[in-house]
Design a protein around this motif. Structure first.
Motif, PDB file in Angstrom:
ATOM      1  N   ALA A  96      45.329  39.392  39.921  1.00 64.18           N
ATOM      2  CA  ALA A  96      46.211  40.436  39.393  1.00 64.18           C
ATOM      3  C   ALA A  96      45.613  40.997  38.105  1.00 64.18           C
ATOM      4  CB  ALA A  96      47.598  39.858  39.130  1.00 64.18           C
ATOM      5  N   PRO A  97      45.452  42.310  38.022  1.00 65.37           N
ATOM      6  CA  PRO A  97      44.863  42.899  36.817  1.00 65.37           C
ATOM      7  C   PRO A  97      45.813  42.843  35.633  1.00 65.37           C
ATOM      8  CG  PRO A  97      45.488  44.617  38.371  1.00 65.37           C
ATOM      9  CD  PRO A  97      45.749  43.307  39.048  1.00 65.37           C
ATOM     10  N   LEU A 123      41.518  44.097  33.017  1.00 63.47           N
ATOM     11  CA  LEU A 123      40.715  42.944  33.427  1.00 63.47           C
ATOM     12  C   LEU A 123      41.336  42.306  34.660  1.00 63.47           C
ATOM     13  CD1 LEU A 123      38.533  40.724  32.852  1.00 63.47           C
ATOM     14  CD2 LEU A 123      40.244  39.607  31.430  1.00 63.47           C
ATOM     15  N   ALA A 124      40.482  41.952  35.606  1.00 63.46           N
ATOM     16  CA  ALA A 124      40.920  41.189  36.780  1.00 63.46           C
ATOM     17  C   ALA A 124      39.830  40.168  37.093  1.00 63.46           C
ATOM     18  CB  ALA A 124      41.159  42.099  37.972  1.00 63.46           C
ATOM     19  N   HIS A 125      40.213  39.096  37.774  1.00 61.93           N
ATOM     20  CA  HIS A 125      39.258  38.084  38.196  1.00 61.93           C
ATOM     21  C   HIS A 125      39.589  37.717  39.623  1.00 61.93           C
ATOM     22  CE1 HIS A 125      37.627  33.907  38.520  1.00 61.93           C
ATOM     23  NE2 HIS A 125      36.596  34.522  38.000  1.00 61.93           N
ATOM     24  N   GLY A 126      38.613  37.848  40.478  1.00 60.58           N
ATOM     25  CA  GLY A 126      38.833  37.490  41.871  1.00 60.58           C
ATOM     26  C   GLY A 126      37.531  37.508  42.632  1.00 60.58           C
ATOM     27  N   SER A 127      37.485  36.793  43.718  1.00 55.32           N
ATOM     28  CA  SER A 127      36.278  36.701  44.554  1.00 55.32           C
ATOM     29  C   SER A 127      35.056  36.282  43.736  1.00 55.32           C
ATOM     30  CB  SER A 127      36.011  38.029  45.263  1.00 55.32           C
ATOM     31  OG  SER A 127      37.101  38.390  46.069  1.00 55.32           O
ATOM     32  N   ILE A 161      31.001  35.203  38.205  1.00 54.53           N
ATOM     33  CA  ILE A 161      31.159  34.077  37.291  1.00 54.53           C
ATOM     34  C   ILE A 161      31.911  32.985  38.045  1.00 54.53           C
ATOM     35  CG2 ILE A 161      33.261  35.034  36.276  1.00 54.53           C
ATOM     36  CD1 ILE A 161      32.351  33.762  33.582  1.00 54.53           C
ATOM     37  N   SER A 162      31.437  31.784  37.924  1.00 53.97           N
ATOM     38  CA  SER A 162      32.088  30.674  38.628  1.00 53.97           C
ATOM     39  C   SER A 162      33.438  30.369  37.989  1.00 53.97           C
ATOM     40  CB  SER A 162      31.203  29.427  38.582  1.00 53.97           C
ATOM     41  OG  SER A 162      31.149  28.926  37.257  1.00 53.97           O
ATOM     42  N   GLU A 163      34.292  29.713  38.741  1.00 55.69           N
ATOM     43  CA  GLU A 163      35.602  29.333  38.208  1.00 55.69           C
ATOM     44  C   GLU A 163      35.456  28.422  36.994  1.00 55.69           C
ATOM     45  OE1 GLU A 163      38.604  27.975  40.929  1.00 55.69           O
ATOM     46  OE2 GLU A 163      37.878  29.343  42.480  1.00 55.69           O
ATOM     47  N   SER A 164      34.466  27.528  37.022  1.00 56.05           N
ATOM     48  CA  SER A 164      34.291  26.616  35.885  1.00 56.05           C
ATOM     49  C   SER A 164      33.839  27.372  34.638  1.00 56.05           C
ATOM     50  CB  SER A 164      33.308  25.495  36.229  1.00 56.05           C
ATOM     51  OG  SER A 164      32.025  26.016  36.493  1.00 56.05           O
TER      52      SER A 164
END
Length: 169
Positions: free
Chosen positions: A48-49, A69-73, A130-133
């Motif tokens: 979700a942005p 900003l959003a983070h996904g995939s 970018i990795s989740e970690s």
């Protein structure tokens, strides 16, 4: 709405687990820096942005920068919206987004240098993997803005230097 406007410009960025660079805000000349509290984007891991920034690029004119900003995939996606209400003034606008860890070291960085015509709104977006970690290491976001009087290539070399420091082993 965010994704429908999203124009991906992939910054080929490979972040290794140990790659960290010092806070590079002092490397960027003439920027007005603001810190974004991560609480403004409650779940960075969510697709979700969230609207993380609203500010001027030219303090004396009605010209605005907004960041979504959003983070996904497995990628951070940053959209910059430039809104220029000025009747005659057009500019190149530089925006830097530094994603930093608790020690204020850069985890990731993104740089925009976009042209804004008078009385227009425009959108540009960049995405980088970018990795989740690594995303979990982000504790704060520093946003720098300025009018880039030297044109479309201004600060590309600074971005390359910061990028190299982040991606160095």
């Amino acid at each position: 709405m965010f994704l429908s406007k999203f124009v991906p410009i992939l910054a080929a960025m490979t972040l290794t687990p140990g790659a960290v660079a010092n806070d590079s805000r002092s490397d960027w000349t003439g920027y007005d820096w603001r810190m974004v509290k991560l609480a403004e984007c409650q779940d960075l891991g969510s697709s979700a942005p969230c609207h993380i920034f609203h500010g001027k690029w030219d303090w004396k004119r009605n010209q605005w920068v907004d960041l979504i900003l959003a983070h996904g995939s497995g990628a951070l996606q940053v959209e910059v919206i430039l809104t220029n209400y000025d009747l005659k003034d057009d500019d190149y606008v530089c925006v830097v987004v530094l994603f930093q860890n608790q020690a204020k070291a850069n985890v990731a960085a993104i740089h925009f240098n976009e042209h804004s015509d008078h009385q227009t709104a425009s959108t540009a977006a960049k995405s980088f993997p970018i990795s989740e970690s690594r995303a979990a290491d982000i504790a704060q976001i520093a946003v720098g803005t300025k009018q880039c009087r030297d044109g479309k290539d201004q600060d590309k070399s600074t971005y390359a230097q910061v990028f190299r420091a982040i991606t160095a082993d």
